[in-house]
Write a protein that holds these residues in place. Structure first.
Motif, mmCIF file in Angstrom:
data_model
loop_
_atom_site.group_PDB
_atom_site.id
_atom_site.type_symbol
_atom_site.label_atom_id
_atom_site.label_comp_id
_atom_site.label_asym_id
_atom_site.label_seq_id
_atom_site.Cartn_x
_atom_site.Cartn_y
_atom_site.Cartn_z
ATOM 1 N N ASP A 591 22.783 30.536 73.951
ATOM 2 C CA ASP A 591 22.081 29.252 73.954
ATOM 3 C C ASP A 591 21.510 28.884 72.590
ATOM 4 O OD1 ASP A 591 22.581 28.819 76.645
ATOM 5 O OD2 ASP A 591 20.802 29.972 77.240
ATOM 6 N N MET A 592 22.020 29.508 71.517
ATOM 7 C CA MET A 592 21.592 29.176 70.173
ATOM 8 C C MET A 592 22.775 28.623 69.384
ATOM 9 S SD MET A 592 19.144 32.369 69.050
ATOM 10 C CE MET A 592 20.513 33.533 69.072
ATOM 11 N N THR A 593 22.512 27.600 68.554
ATOM 12 C CA THR A 593 23.529 27.113 67.625
ATOM 13 C C THR A 593 23.652 28.095 66.472
ATOM 14 O OG1 THR A 593 23.116 24.802 68.172
ATOM 15 C CG2 THR A 593 24.186 25.249 66.064
ATOM 16 N N VAL A 594 24.890 28.513 66.207
ATOM 17 C CA VAL A 594 25.160 29.447 65.115
ATOM 18 C C VAL A 594 26.249 28.817 64.250
ATOM 19 C CG1 VAL A 594 25.902 31.757 64.460
ATOM 20 C CG2 VAL A 594 24.582 31.423 66.559
ATOM 21 N N ARG A 595 25.957 28.596 62.983
ATOM 22 C CA ARG A 595 26.939 27.992 62.083
ATOM 23 C C ARG A 595 26.865 28.692 60.735
ATOM 24 N NH1 ARG A 595 23.544 24.406 59.375
ATOM 25 N NH2 ARG A 595 21.624 23.965 60.548
ATOM 26 N N GLY A 596 27.947 28.587 59.984
ATOM 27 C CA GLY A 596 27.947 29.229 58.685
ATOM 28 C C GLY A 596 29.340 29.310 58.116
ATOM 29 N N ASN A 597 29.543 30.259 57.199
ATOM 30 C CA ASN A 597 30.852 30.442 56.586
ATOM 31 C C ASN A 597 30.994 31.869 56.099
ATOM 32 O OD1 ASN A 597 29.846 30.538 53.686
ATOM 33 N ND2 ASN A 597 29.204 28.458 54.246
ATOM 34 N N VAL A 598 32.219 32.307 55.999
ATOM 35 C CA VAL A 598 32.542 33.606 55.433
ATOM 36 C C VAL A 598 33.824 33.435 54.631
ATOM 37 C CG1 VAL A 598 33.815 34.304 57.516
ATOM 38 C CG2 VAL A 598 32.990 36.042 55.932
ATOM 39 N N GLY A 599 33.875 34.028 53.438
ATOM 40 C CA GLY A 599 35.044 33.808 52.605
ATOM 41 C C GLY A 599 35.086 34.750 51.421
ATOM 42 N N VAL A 600 36.123 34.577 50.617
ATOM 43 C CA VAL A 600 36.294 35.396 49.429
ATOM 44 C C VAL A 600 36.880 34.520 48.328
ATOM 45 C CG1 VAL A 600 38.600 36.176 50.092
ATOM 46 C CG2 VAL A 600 37.224 37.560 48.526
ATOM 47 N N ARG A 601 36.476 34.804 47.122
ATOM 48 C CA ARG A 601 36.966 34.069 45.950
ATOM 49 C C ARG A 601 37.531 35.068 44.940
ATOM 50 N NH1 ARG A 601 36.760 29.645 42.665
ATOM 51 N NH2 ARG A 601 36.057 28.364 44.418
ATOM 52 N N TYR A 602 38.667 34.691 44.359
ATOM 53 C CA TYR A 602 39.251 35.471 43.269
ATOM 54 C C TYR A 602 39.123 34.650 41.989
ATOM 55 C CZ TYR A 602 42.774 37.245 40.043
ATOM 56 O OH TYR A 602 43.416 37.716 38.928
ATOM 57 N N ALA A 603 38.631 35.291 40.907
ATOM 58 C CA ALA A 603 38.447 34.602 39.629
ATOM 59 C C ALA A 603 39.093 35.408 38.519
ATOM 60 C CB ALA A 603 36.962 34.408 39.341
ATOM 61 N N ARG A 604 39.848 34.720 37.664
ATOM 62 C CA ARG A 604 40.483 35.347 36.504
ATOM 63 C C ARG A 604 39.979 34.613 35.254
ATOM 64 N NH1 ARG A 604 45.307 38.056 34.939
ATOM 65 N NH2 ARG A 604 45.354 38.067 32.656
ATOM 66 N N THR A 605 39.502 35.372 34.261
ATOM 67 C CA THR A 605 38.970 34.801 33.025
ATOM 68 C C THR A 605 39.760 35.342 31.845
ATOM 69 O OG1 THR A 605 36.744 34.737 34.003
ATOM 70 C CG2 THR A 605 36.912 34.469 31.612
ATOM 71 N N ASP A 606 40.305 34.446 31.020
ATOM 72 C CA ASP A 606 40.996 34.802 29.775
ATOM 73 C C ASP A 606 40.247 34.157 28.618
ATOM 74 O OD1 ASP A 606 43.815 36.092 30.488
ATOM 75 O OD2 ASP A 606 43.385 34.538 31.974
ATOM 76 N N ILE A 607 39.911 34.971 27.596
ATOM 77 C CA ILE A 607 39.076 34.491 26.496
ATOM 78 C C ILE A 607 39.721 34.830 25.159
ATOM 79 C CG2 ILE A 607 36.816 34.663 25.382
ATOM 80 C CD1 ILE A 607 35.615 35.429 28.036
ATOM 81 N N ASP A 608 39.757 33.845 24.270
ATOM 82 C CA ASP A 608 40.067 34.056 22.853
ATOM 83 C C ASP A 608 38.810 33.689 22.065
ATOM 84 O OD1 ASP A 608 42.573 34.570 23.734
ATOM 85 O OD2 ASP A 608 43.558 32.913 22.706
ATOM 86 N N SER A 609 38.228 34.684 21.379
ATOM 87 C CA SER A 609 37.001 34.464 20.603
ATOM 88 C C SER A 609 37.312 34.617 19.122
ATOM 89 C CB SER A 609 35.915 35.470 21.003
ATOM 90 O OG SER A 609 35.634 35.385 22.375
ATOM 91 N N SER A 610 36.782 33.704 18.303
ATOM 92 C CA SER A 610 37.060 33.722 16.872
ATOM 93 C C SER A 610 35.780 33.562 16.071
ATOM 94 C CB SER A 610 38.031 32.592 16.496
ATOM 95 O OG SER A 610 39.231 32.671 17.249
ATOM 96 N N GLY A 611 35.803 34.124 14.863
ATOM 97 C CA GLY A 611 34.673 33.999 13.954
ATOM 98 C C GLY A 611 34.971 34.690 12.641
#
Length: 907
Positions: A591-611
């Motif tokens: 008798d209770m409202t239950v709401r939400g989310n469940v998930g997964v994220r994949y992130a890829r980072t490529d960096i070129d740094s100069s100085g």
């Protein structure tokens, strides 16, 4: 010269009372919300009557509705709220939300911290696109909110918990800024609004304009519309301050005139006295400073919105904002104490007093002191541009999609920066005295500093520089209703992020020949500090400084070519790719409202740094991957109660300045000092729990607890490391005595030990409709945040996170009845660290607690015309920076109060 404290307090109190007696602010929308009230009829049956609430209270209710319906922890402020608060810019609007504090610079808010985590840990999106706004010398990932007028935005949302569909990059929060769109307004045809104000600063005694306007049109069936809004404002404050540029001490084990030791101490007749003087801390550059500022901010938004069918919506949004500032900063100082050779080593102590409570030389009379008068002029120019396309389409009753494309660019420029120095060396009788006030000492230079006969023009500096930040984003997602209770979402993003800086400066700063002017009366001007600082009698408050305009035409080297500043030239090119899958659920359990989310994220980072490593331009590549699960659930045990639980893995990429491979390289000594392009991001696990009681319409009582387990913090270390492990090119060693197989003494940034952060957030909001008489027209909004943290700073031990205040609160008392509205708001944040450890052997550097009090009131003359008064910083709060845990003053500064009178028209 003095302004009494009693007068300030009385003035502030008077304005507050007047504000509460006056009334309402301009409503940007026609939103209204029904409020149910109970009445008992003649038959004894309770009847429910709906009362339509408009204006500020309606906006508060809409914001609560948004908060209540979200699965995660979210707080929102809408256009009506933004218009009704007296704010100089967007940062000051955001500070009203729970858990948000702002960092002030130049008398106004600049960047924000959320739940104790600073600007670099917070992501900001404008109309759904991640954005970077930079001003002046900003070279970090932190978003500078002072770039924008708050009137340009229709809503501000702070998301404090993470879900898989929200792009990665934040440890603290994601801030969503939404500009207005034409179909936001519940009407067809033309909608327009105009606001005109005059803003007065009580220190500069100048009045400058503030203007905002909006024009929106929608066709009769509200399927197509176009909108443009403009906001323009100026500021001309004055800055007055006392600062020391930190404190330092000598070494009693060394001789007079060695290291940072004075040359002699005349009254020191015993070894103990000598040791006490040389051990005590003295201010490095004690000085009163005076600055004038001229700012102008112009912002423009435009939007085209099209709904060709009930299933499709297309929105094209543009935003441009410009923020310019010119600043002149004359000051006079005893520069000897900050220089060893030729400075403090020649200075003689003639009289002194030591404050044993913090081991400071609180009073001193000195001979052989170098006095410097200087003046600088800087012009900063910043521009932000963004264009975005957002498309939503329902392919069927169960399948929906969204597409987001766009780009933004931020340009931060300092096209002109010049400073000149007058020096009067080896002067006798210089005196400072902190014994009466540890923030505002007496300072006397021992001679008439308003005349130029003892000064010589000795140095000058000229430079130019800037930075560019660019984002290009493509993102899309699909949603599919598997069942009435479960929706599956999947999508991804591709983003390129570019950052580069550049700088030029003149080759030689010391002047010689005809450019070295002895006796500077003809090229100087006299300035005076005569505002609100309670400076003790006996201080020199009028002094000669370089006249910038005159000297620009006199100094022969002014038009000489500038040369590159290699350390200021750097570049980062970053490509971020993300994919996510998420399931949203909304069901009933027990008798209770239950709401939400469940998930997964994949992130890829490529960096070129100069100085530049010395004069060699170096580029280093790095890449890393992250898998970031998240979970949010909101449970409603009853209709007016929501319990939320959230957990997520999160990451935040390193600061841009830390990624540069630029620095110095000495192959003969096998030493290298640089940033570190191979840094991993900050990674953390977040946990959140909250309970929200919506006990009446417009009413909320909420409590939240949060915990962040942070894997590592970036710190600086010096260690012996094989060259081959650095990621630097082996070509740098060709033709040198060093080999890639050797160990080098390396000073760089590394991913150090981790830490934790935890806190409590309380929120209360209620209209006082239960009170009799005039009391029922008042209401209250308030929030309180407690945050504590422990970070491992390596060899220096553990301490709190920099930028984190332990306590913060925001309160607003408002009044609304018919055409009258008024509110008084206070914002407090407790002391926080800027650096740990501090420089010059001080244990830390930080900012003491601040409290800002603002008020606004307005009166609706007609349905279309409103007059208003707003007052900011009623108590003239000071920004008080300190060094060391003993609380030595570093910079004690104020900018005065601002009062704005205006009219608002809408149609």
């Amino acid at each position: 010269m003095r302004r009494s404290t009693q007068t300030r307090i009385l003035c502030a109190a008077s304005v507050s009372v007047l504000a509460l007696m006056a009334a309402p602010a301009f409503a940007q929308t026609d939103a209204a919300a029904p409020v149910s009230t109970a009445q008992t009829g003649d038959d004894g049956v309770t009847e429910v009557e709906d009362i339509v609430v408009t204006g500020f209270r309606s906006s508060l209710q809409q914001a609560l509705n948004i908060k209540r319906e979200e699965a995660g922890a979210v707080d929102t402020i809408l256009a009506e709220d933004i218009a009704d608060f007296p704010d100089l810019n967007l940062a000051e609007s955001i500070q009203r939300l729970p858990g948000v504090t702002i960092d002030r610079e130049g008398g106004q808010g600049r960047t924000i911290s959320v739940r104790g985590l600073g600007a670099d840990f917070t992501r900001t999106r404008i109309n759904g696109l991640e954005a970077q706004a930079a001003y002046g010398s900003n070279r970090s990932r932190g978003f500078d909110f002072s770039m924008f007028a708050s009137e340009l935005f229709n809503s501000i949302t702070v998301r404090k918990t993470q879900s898989a569909e929200i792009e990665e990059g934040s440890l603290g929060a994601t801030v969503d800024l939404q500009t207005a769109r034409p179909l936001d307004y519940n009407r067809s045809g033309l909608t327009s609004a105009l606001s005109v104000q005059g803003s007065y600063n009580d220190l500069s005694e100048k009045t400058v304009p503030r203007l905002a306007g909006l024009l929106s049109w929608a066709n009769e069936d509200r399927t197509f519309g176009a909108l443009i809004s403009v906001a323009y404002s100026e500021r001309s404050p004055i800055s007055e301050s006392f600062n020391t540029t930190r404190w330092q001490s000598g070494d009693p084990t060394a001789a007079y005139g060695a290291g940072n030791n004075f040359a002699n101490c005349i009254p020191c007749t015993t070894a103990a006295q000598r040791n006490d003087v040389l051990r005590a801390y003295y201010p490095r550059i004690p000085r009163y400073t005076f600055g004038t500022f001229d700012e102008d901010r112009l912002g423009v938004t435009s939007s085209i919105q099209w709904r060709p069918t009930e299933r499709t919506e297309v929105a094209v949004d543009f935003l441009w904002s410009r923020f310019n500032q010119e600043a002149e900063s004359p000051n006079i100082e005893a520069i000897s104490f900050s220089r060893a050779a030729g400075g403090v080593r020649e200075t003689i102590v003639r009289d002194y007093a030591i404050d044993a409570s913090n081991n400071t030389l609180s009073y001193g009379v000195f001979d052989m002191v170098d006095i410097r008068s200087e003046n600088g002029f800087t012009r900063d120019e910043s521009n932000f541009y963004q264009g975005s396309l957002n498309v939503k389409h329902e392919f069927s009753d169960r399948l929906r999609g969204r597409l987001k494309l766009g780009a933004n660019k931020s340009e931060a420029r300092t096209p002109f920066n010049v400073a000149y120095m007058f020096d009067a060396n080896n002067q006798n009788g210089f005196t400072y005295d902190f014994r009466g006030d540890d923030r505002l000492p007496m300072i006397n230079y021992g001679f008439d500093v308003s005349k130029g006969d003892r000064f010589t023009l000795t140095e000058w500096r000229r430079s130019t520089g800037g930075a560019n930040f660019e984002n290009q984003v493509a993102a899309g997602a699909l949603e599919y209703d598997l069942t009435p209770e479960i929706t599956f979402k999947a999508g991804g993003e591709y983003r390129t992020y570019g950052f580069d800086t550049f700088g030029m400066q003149q080759a030689v700063s010391a002047l010689s020949g005809a450019d070295r002017i002895v006796g500077v009366g003809n090229v100087g001007k006299v300035v005076s500090i005569d505002g609100g600082l309670d400076i003790p009698n006996g201080s020199n408050l009028s002094f000669i400084v370089p006249d910038i305009q005159k000297l620009n035409g006199v100094v022969g080297q002014f038009n000489a070519p500038l040369v590159p500043t290699y350390n200021g030239i750097r570049e980062v090119e970053e490509t971020d790719k993300g994919l996510f899958a998420q399931a949203d659920f909304n069901t009933t359990f027990a008798d209770m409202t239950v709401r939400g989310n469940v998930g997964v994220r994949y992130a890829r980072t490529d960096i070129d740094s100069s100085g530049f490593l010395d004069t060699n331009y170096v580029t280093v590549k790095n890449k890393y991957d992250d898998i970031l699960p998240s979970f949010n659930v909101a449970i409603e045990p009853r209709d007016d109660l929501v319990v939320r639980l959230g957990a997520a893995k999160v990451m935040s990429r390193p600061a841009l300045g830390d990624l540069t491979p630029g620095g110095s390289l000495s192959t003969p000594t096998r030493r290298v000092s640089y940033g570190n392009p191979m840094l991993d991001p900050f990674r953390a696990t977040n946990f959140d729990l909250s309970v929200e009681w919506y006990f009446q319409s417009e009413g909320l009582l909420a409590a939240a607890v949060f915990y962040k387990d942070i894997d590592s913090f970036i710190t600086t270390v010096t260690e012996m490391v094989p060259w081959r492990s650095l990621g630097l090119p082996d070509d740098l060693l060709v033709g040198t005595p060093a080999s890639p197989d050797e160990d080098f003494e390396v000073t760089r940034k590394v991913n150090g030990a981790g830490g934790s952060l935890h806190g409590i957030e309380l929120q209360y909001q209620q209209p006082f409709t239960f009170l009799p008489g005039i009391g029922k027209d008042f209401g209250f909004i308030g929030n309180f945040t407690y945050v504590d943290s422990e970070v491992d700073y390596g060899a220096y031990g553990k301490n709190r996170l920099t930028g984190q205040s332990k306590y913060a609160f925001n309160t607003t008392l408002y009044y609304e009845k018919g055409p009258m509205q008024a509110r008084v708001s206070g914002a407090y944040r407790s002391q926080y660290l800027l650096a740990y450890p501090g420089g010059n052997n001080n244990s830390e550097e930080g900012v003491r607690s601040t409290f800002n009090l603002d008020a606004s009131a307005s009166y609706e003359i007609t349905d279309n015309l409103t007059v208003s008064v707003e007052a900011l910083n009623l108590t003239d709060a000071y920004n008080d920076r300190y060094v060391d845990e003993t609380n030595r003053v570093s910079n004690y500064r104020h900018f005065g109060r601002e009062v704005m009178l205006g009219m608002r028209w809408k149609y």
